[in-house]
Design an enzyme around this catalytic site. Structure first.
Site, mmCIF file in Angstrom:
data_model
loop_
_atom_site.group_PDB
_atom_site.id
_atom_site.type_symbol
_atom_site.label_atom_id
_atom_site.label_comp_id
_atom_site.label_asym_id
_atom_site.label_seq_id
_atom_site.Cartn_x
_atom_site.Cartn_y
_atom_site.Cartn_z
ATOM 1 N N GLY B 218 0.711 -1.285 -0.343
ATOM 2 C CA GLY B 218 -0.223 0.306 0.189
ATOM 3 C C GLY B 218 1.031 1.661 -0.175
ATOM 4 O O GLY B 218 1.641 1.300 -0.825
ATOM 5 N N SER B 219 0.443 2.353 0.622
ATOM 6 C CA SER B 219 0.541 3.527 0.297
ATOM 7 C C SER B 219 2.043 3.478 1.116
ATOM 8 O O SER B 219 3.720 4.394 0.854
ATOM 9 C CB SER B 219 -0.049 4.977 1.556
ATOM 10 O OG SER B 219 -1.387 4.856 -0.112
ATOM 11 N N THR B 220 3.024 3.111 1.947
ATOM 12 C CA THR B 220 4.327 2.767 2.368
ATOM 13 C C THR B 220 5.221 2.981 1.778
ATOM 14 O O THR B 220 6.346 2.773 1.937
ATOM 15 C CB THR B 220 4.258 1.573 3.824
ATOM 16 O OG1 THR B 220 3.673 0.625 3.164
ATOM 17 C CG2 THR B 220 3.496 1.463 4.504
ATOM 18 N N PHE B 221 4.710 1.697 0.459
ATOM 19 C CA PHE B 221 6.192 1.991 -0.935
ATOM 20 C C PHE B 221 6.291 2.709 -1.190
ATOM 21 O O PHE B 221 7.149 3.215 -2.153
ATOM 22 C CB PHE B 221 4.785 0.918 -1.981
ATOM 23 C CG PHE B 221 6.500 0.460 -3.152
ATOM 24 C CD1 PHE B 221 6.431 -0.151 -1.932
ATOM 25 C CD2 PHE B 221 6.281 1.012 -4.549
ATOM 26 C CE1 PHE B 221 8.157 -0.851 -3.279
ATOM 27 C CE2 PHE B 221 6.898 0.640 -4.500
ATOM 28 C CZ PHE B 221 8.002 -0.574 -3.894
ATOM 29 N N LYS B 222 5.272 4.561 -1.445
ATOM 30 C CA LYS B 222 5.150 5.930 -1.862
ATOM 31 C C LYS B 222 7.100 5.643 -1.387
ATOM 32 O O LYS B 222 7.356 6.942 -1.438
ATOM 33 C CB LYS B 222 4.631 6.356 -1.157
ATOM 34 C CG LYS B 222 3.428 5.988 -1.968
ATOM 35 C CD LYS B 222 1.728 6.856 -1.648
ATOM 36 C CE LYS B 222 0.615 6.705 -2.305
ATOM 37 N NZ LYS B 222 -0.115 6.702 -1.853
#
Lengths: 470, 490
Positions: B218-222
């Site tokens: 999810g967004s942690t990959f940003k």
């Protein structure tokens, strides 16, 4: 024995030395080694000297001593190695069985199966004593091995009866090789192998010329006449019948091998070996195709570890792992886990305990001891002066060699397992008693073979010229 | 008759010779293979023949051994606080073998290791029983406790690292199991074991979620996407505007990539985009950089490779084969992009450690029964996913997230904390509950002592980055606090 200095005949009465003292010295080792092994196993198992130590040592010493005295008296020229080796193997066997008696795992297993776990070593000691008694009996009563020749046809009948009887008794562990009388059971095959060797020796001694010479040459081989082929067909049929009705691969293999060897020695014709091998191959393949018991054994031999997946008997795999875990020097007596093999650990599979606890070194030593007994037997056959003695000695030695090979080879996964016992070492009354008798006969033959020729009777007319008076 | 007799003699000799050859084959050539065969019970008997060495955390054993009266096995393994430590220790069972550290360091724990040969020989001469050595772990008991209790009865996992060394400080997975329950070989033990199998217990308590389960990050990959943008020079000023229309359509598609909620993402700076977790900005960034650059950066962080700590952690996945929209989706941690909690902790750790990624490990040293150290693990650099300068920029961005973004619930008074929330959709058309993610690090004067990744499998209906901030961040916070406390104790 009179001095030979005055003897002028070409046959020396000096002969080979009797070697009885050599035998005695070796017997001392044959008793001391198992006693130390017993102490070793006891210390390893419970950190204290086993309580039966003294009685065991004295018992084994007594058996050996009695055997020795009787040999000294009744077979003074006998081969000096056979008695010590047999004593050593029997003594080590007792230690190994005693060691397996201490196994909590086997006791637990018996308990789970609803049985009472009984120690086997005391029985084995009694059987060993009986075996030595039979040994003594044979040496004393059998004045000359050639006496056995008289019983050629009686032995055939006895052997046939012994081999056929187990068919009428219930099978145990999948094979009909026992005669059970109450709590007492014997394995007649063990005795039959001696009796049948006697029969073959007597029969072949008479028929050898007919078998060897009355034959036609065909494709470079001497083919026997049909009527001479009769006996071999009978034995071939008999071993197949044993295989089929008693599912006893080992005994039939033993008899077949024995017969081929003795025919070959008697006739000196290679063609008999070719026939023998052909017929045994035909028989074995034929039976193996419809006999599930034999097929299972072959499958277990081809892939011992498949049992863990298919749920069959894992004994071979367990034995292989026992051998592997022993490595070169072994774990030491009493420190292995060969009892994982299960109920046959002290009979058919006892060699695996040797393998695990005494290692490659110990196993090779044991195998070489067997090899030595066979070698002394063959040597006796070579030295024997009468054809009956030669045939009997080679027959018994070959039977012994084949049995050792078939059992050890089966346990080590060299050939399919056949379910026989390691002579002297394995737990089992019939086996120990019969093998002591076998050794006794070999000793008797070797005594005759090595005995110096009797001093020629002094001729009354050595000095004088006979004068014919009118 | 002597000629055939001699031949028979040779034949008998050959029989004996064949036996001797065979004996040498199985007892010498094949001996090791048979000795260590998986079905050879002697291996197990030896494993439990003496008290097993211990696995040690903070100087205290978390395992033990008790004497039993079985026929085969003299000792049985016990565990202190088993469910909490199971993802670290694994289990050692008389009936069901062993796994993880118990299995990997078995030779040390049983005392059979070759390096203990000298000890064994001395013991043999002095008549002492063989003893097992100990495994000293890098774990932090307080952090582990905070992680395990934070997860509570939720399904999820926590992985915490010391970014400076790669030491694993916490490794929790829930629901968990107690390895003591089936350490023996009785019927009770096998019942307990069988009840844990995934086809019986749908929650699969024996799955080590921290190492062996991959989730869409999810967004942690940003954070990774931002690192790729900085490293490749796509943007250098984290506060400058980016070229990001809102709405932004996925390439080769008419489908717009939506943002969660009404957030100011049009031409937002990198800092603002991370603060609000703008899908449009990072989706376009990933697309602008292209698949190869994204893949390269992800792999520098450790994706697409198994990690051995020494317990194996599954490889996290940044897909190597996908189309353009797939790459854009992967850049915001969706599509086939998958990561283990350990992997995301590594991402946070690399950023916190000024761009240097240390290889994670959990066995600090191996100790002989006489307390001599026989092996010491030294920290090892795994890669440098980003320059120290870019790492500091990214730190500043992540700290904004905690200060005034989606991750405010991870704030610790007086401590600089950086983080990133994430909520990963999964299931066909987002039908299943999303995963709540939070990755973070805390920073002191001498670098960052702790980086954490927390994932909670959707037990809540909360959507959006709020989920990561609300569910996962408080756990991360308490783990970081626990580590900071032990740091200040020293």
């Amino acid at each position: 024995m009179s001095s030979s200095t005055t003897n002028t005949t070409t046959i020396s009465t000096a002969g080979p030395p009797s070697r009885r003292n050599t035998e005695l010295a070796m017997l001392v080792f044959a008793v001391i080694i198992p006693v130390f092994a017993y102490a070793n196993a006891g210390l390893a198992l419970s950190d204290e000297m086993p309580s039966g130590m003294l009685s065991y040592g004295i018992g084994l010493g007594l058996l050996a001593g009695v055997g020795h005295l009787v040999v000294r008296k009744f077979a003074p020229y006998a081969d000096p190695l056979m008695l010590p080796i047999a004593t050593l193997l029997n003594g080590l066997g007792l230690v190994l069985i005693w060691r397996l008696d201490q196994s909590k795992r086997l006791a637990q297993k018996a308990e789970n199966a609803g049985q009472v776990f009984a120690a086997s070593a005391p029985n084995q000691l009694i059987y060993s004593a009986l075996g030595v008694a039979l040994f003594v009996g044979v040496l004393i009563l059998l004045k000359d091995h050639r006496l056995l020749q008289r019983y050629t046809y009686i032995s055939m009948v006895v052997a046939l009866i012994l081999l056929i009887l187990p068919v009428f008794f219930p099978p145990r562990f999948g094979a009909r090789i026992w005669i059970t009388l109450g709590s007492f059971s014997i394995q007649p095959g063990e005795f039959a192998k001696i009796i049948i060797a006697v029969f073959f020796s007597g029969y072949l001694m008479v028929k050898r010329d007919a078998l060897a010479l009355a034959s036609r040459r065909f494709m470079g081989l001497y083919l026997p006449r049909g009527r001479d082929l009769g006996p071999i067909l009978v034995v071939w049929g008999m071993s197949i019948l044993i295989l089929v009705f008693e599912t006893d691969l080992g005994t039939s293999l033993l008899f077949f091998g024995l017969f081929v060897v003795m025919l070959y020695v008697a006739t000196e014709r290679t063609s008999w070996i070719v026939f023998g091998l052909l017929m045994s191959a035909v028989g074995a393949v034929g039976v193996a195709t419809f006999e599930p018991h034999v097929q299972q054994r072959v499958d277990a031999w081809l892939d011992p570890f498949a049992a863990f997946k298919t749920g069959g008997s894992d004994q071979i795999a367990q034995a292989m792992m026992a051998f592997g875990s022993g490595g070169v020097f072994g774990t030491g007596l009493g420190q292995g886990n060969s009892d994982l093999i299960g109920f046959a650990a002290n009979s058919d599979f006892i060699l695996a305990t040797v393998g695990e606890e005494l290692g490659l070194a110990g196993t090779m030593a044991i195998l070489l001891l067997y090899g030595l007994i066979v070698e002394r037997g063959v040597r006796t056959a070579l030295a024997a002066r009468d054809p009956f003695g030669k045939l009997l000695a080679i027959g018994l030695s070959a039977a012994f060699a084949i049995q050792v090979f078939v059992v050890a080879g089966g346990v080590m996964g060299l050939i399919p397992l056949t379910g026989m016992t390691m002579p002297f070492i394995a737990q089992g009354g019939s086996s120990v008693i019969a093998n002591w008798a076998l050794v006794a006969i070999l000793i008797k033959v070797s005594d005759t073979a090595r005995r110096p020729a009797p001093t020629p009777a002094p001729t009354t007319d050595a000095e004088m010229t006979q004068v014919v008076r009118p | 008759m002597n000629k055939p007799l001699r031949r028979i003699a040779i034949f008998c000799g050959l029989l004996v010779f064949a036996l001797l050859l065979r004996d040498n084959w199985i007892q010498y050539v094949q001996a090791d293979e048979l000795k260590n065969h998986e079905k050879n019970r002697r291996v197990l008997i030896a494993r439990y023949g003496q008290p097993r060495g211990n696995i040690i955390v903070d100087g205290q054993p978390i395992t033990g051994s008790v004497e039993t009266n079985g026929t085969d096995f003299k000792y049985k393994r016990t565990y202190k606080n088993g469910p909490m430590w199971a993802p670290v220790t694994g289990f050692a069972s008389q009936a069901f073998d062993a796994n993880q550290i118990e299995k990997l360091e078995d030779q040390i724990l049983t005392g059979n290791d070759d390096r203990l040969f000298f000890n064994r020989t001395i013991d043999m001469i002095t008549g002492k029983k063989q003893k097992g050595g100990d495994v000293i772990t890098t774990l932090n008991g307080k952090a582990q406790k905070a992680a395990f209790e934070g997860l509570g009865d939720k399904k999820g996992a926590v992985a915490a690292l010391d970014p400076r060394t790669g030491k694993i400080l916490a490794l929790a997975s829930t629901p968990s199991y107690d390895p003591s329950k089936f350490a023996g070989a009785s019927k009770k033990d096998s019942d307990a074991y069988n009840a844990l199998k995934p086809d019986v217990d749908k929650d699969d308590p024996m799955l080590n979620r921290a190492l062996r389960q991959t989730y869409p990050p999810g967004s942690t990959f940003k954070v990774v996407t931002a690192a790729a943008a900085l490293e490749n020079g796509k943007y250098t000023d984290i506060d400058g505007p980016t070229d990001s229309p809102d709405p932004w359509k996925l390439p080769l598609s008419t489908q717009p990539l939506p943002n969660e909620g009404d957030i100011p993402c049009k031409n937002a700076s990198l800092r603002q985009a991370l603060r609000y977790s703008c899908n449009t900005v990072f989706g376009k960034l990933g697309d602008d950089l292209g698949k190869d650059k994204m893949l390269k950066e992800a792999e520098k962080f450790g994706f697409n490779e198994e990690v051995f700590t020494p317990v194996r952690a599954d490889a996290s996945v940044y897909p190597e084969k996908m189309d353009q929209p797939g790459n854009a989706m992967s850049a915001i941690g969706q599509f086939d992009n998958r990561a283990t909690p350990l992997q995301m902790a590594m991402v946070a750790a690399a950023v916190a450690n000024d761009g240097k990624l240390m290889k994670p490990y959990m066995v600090d040293s191996l100790r002989a029964p006489n307390l001599n150290t026989i092996e010491q693990t030294d920290p090892e650099e795994m890669s440098q996913p980003l320059s120290s300068e870019n790492a500091q920029k990214l730190q500043s961005m992540m700290e904004t997230v905690v200060k005034e973004g989606t991750g405010t619930s991870a704030q610790i008074p007086g401590v600089t904390v950086g983080g990133k929330t994430g909520t990963a959709q999964h299931g066909v058309a987002n039908s299943k509950n999303p995963y709540a993610w939070f990755i973070s690090y805390a920073k002191g004067d001498d670098g960052s002592p702790v980086a954490v990744a927390v994932v909670i499998e959707g037990s809540d209906t909360l959507r959006g980055d709020i989920a990561g901030g609300k569910l996962a961040a408080p756990i991360a916070k308490s783990v970081m606090q626990a580590v900071l406390e032990t740091q200040s104790d020293k």
